[in-house]
Scaffold this active site. Sequence first.
Site, PDB file in Angstrom:
ATOM      1  N   GLU A  80       0.947  -1.117  -0.060  1.00 27.71           N
ATOM      2  CA  GLU A  80       0.088  -0.047  -0.126  1.00 27.71           C
ATOM      3  C   GLU A  80       0.866   1.141   0.055  1.00 27.71           C
ATOM      4  OE1 GLU A  80      -2.554  -0.058   3.447  1.00 27.71           O
ATOM      5  OE2 GLU A  80      -3.485  -1.838   2.875  1.00 27.71           O
ATOM      6  N   THR A  81       1.954   1.185   0.578  1.00 32.28           N
ATOM      7  CA  THR A  81       2.913   2.243   1.031  1.00 32.28           C
ATOM      8  C   THR A  81       4.313   2.097   0.564  1.00 32.28           C
ATOM      9  OG1 THR A  81       1.408   2.869   2.662  1.00 32.28           O
ATOM     10  CG2 THR A  81       3.765   3.978   2.589  1.00 32.28           C
TER      11      THR A  81
END
Length: 363
Positions: A80-81
């Site tokens: 996600e990051t």
Amino acid sequence: MLSCSSHSSRAALSAFSHFLPTISPYSKFSSLSPKPFSSKPLNFGWRAAPPPNPRMAASFSARASAQPLQNADELIDSVETFIFDCDGVIWKGDSLIDGVPETLDMLRSRGKRLVFVTNNSTKSRKQYGKKFETLGLNVSEEEIFASSFAAAAYLKSINFPEDKKVYVIGEDGILKELELAGFDYLGGPEDGGKKIELKPGFLMEHDENVGAVVVGFDRYFNYYKIQYGTLCIRENPGCLFIATNRDAVTHLTDAQEWAGGGSMVGALAGSTQREPLVVGKPSTFMMDYLASKFGILKSQICMVGDRLDTDILFGQNGGCKTLLVLSGVTSLSMLQSPNNSIQPDFYTNKISDFLSLKATTAV
């Protein structure tokens, strides 16, 4: 001076998981691990020894050799990051590395959260924001985490006494973050021109209310600062010795490598015979904060950096996926050396390979 925040429950932690204009960003750290200030020597789990750390590196000795990144889409879709180091990954000195804007735009278009973490303490988060802007990159202050910020935030997290001062061996970035956090400080660049005249019987005075010495990269480093910091650490009961990082080299220009903050920290470690508490990479202090702030699992983060003993170890210590880029400090021969025991999950030449590898695998 600002009061230190303290939260007693996970609900309170969640309530402050995003910055609001009226809330100091430093209050976030006090909820992670608040500890009362003590005159006894402190020993924290994230203290890092001088790189490379054989004990930490040894834990990764069984890790398989790093693989060249071949399928960028697969890696992008798995997290996600993305946390990016700055020096050697986004820029070198004041020069942007080729393909960076397009790569960041592509990742944002795919819904990825981007965070930029740097061990360089010479600037505050606001000052780094201006550097990103100057280079034509649209990055908000809330996406930037410098070790100067981490030093001030760490002091918040341990409820550093309001009546104590911080002596700074470093530059303006540390001073600005300490000021924003409400701490009283002395030292910094203004001590760069001070000299000691060694005469018979001369005794150097120091402030006995200094409760912490913070050491970062300092282009105005001199013997006065070494002696003043040494006196505070050795003679003031319970005085903390905090390092923003122990990087051996840094990129002041794109022409060559320059001696890094580790050289300043090493001088104080030698004179005090004490090891510092390191708040920058590879310490997990900033990683713990980021995971808490954004409410994400560390397994959903990919750390991208150019250094094995800081960036990659930072990601591994935090349980993240890791990608080494060869656009900065680490060369392929260094990565593949039999003396190197720190192996990232993947490696590639530069972050813009995300674009070309994506195109290749799509064909």
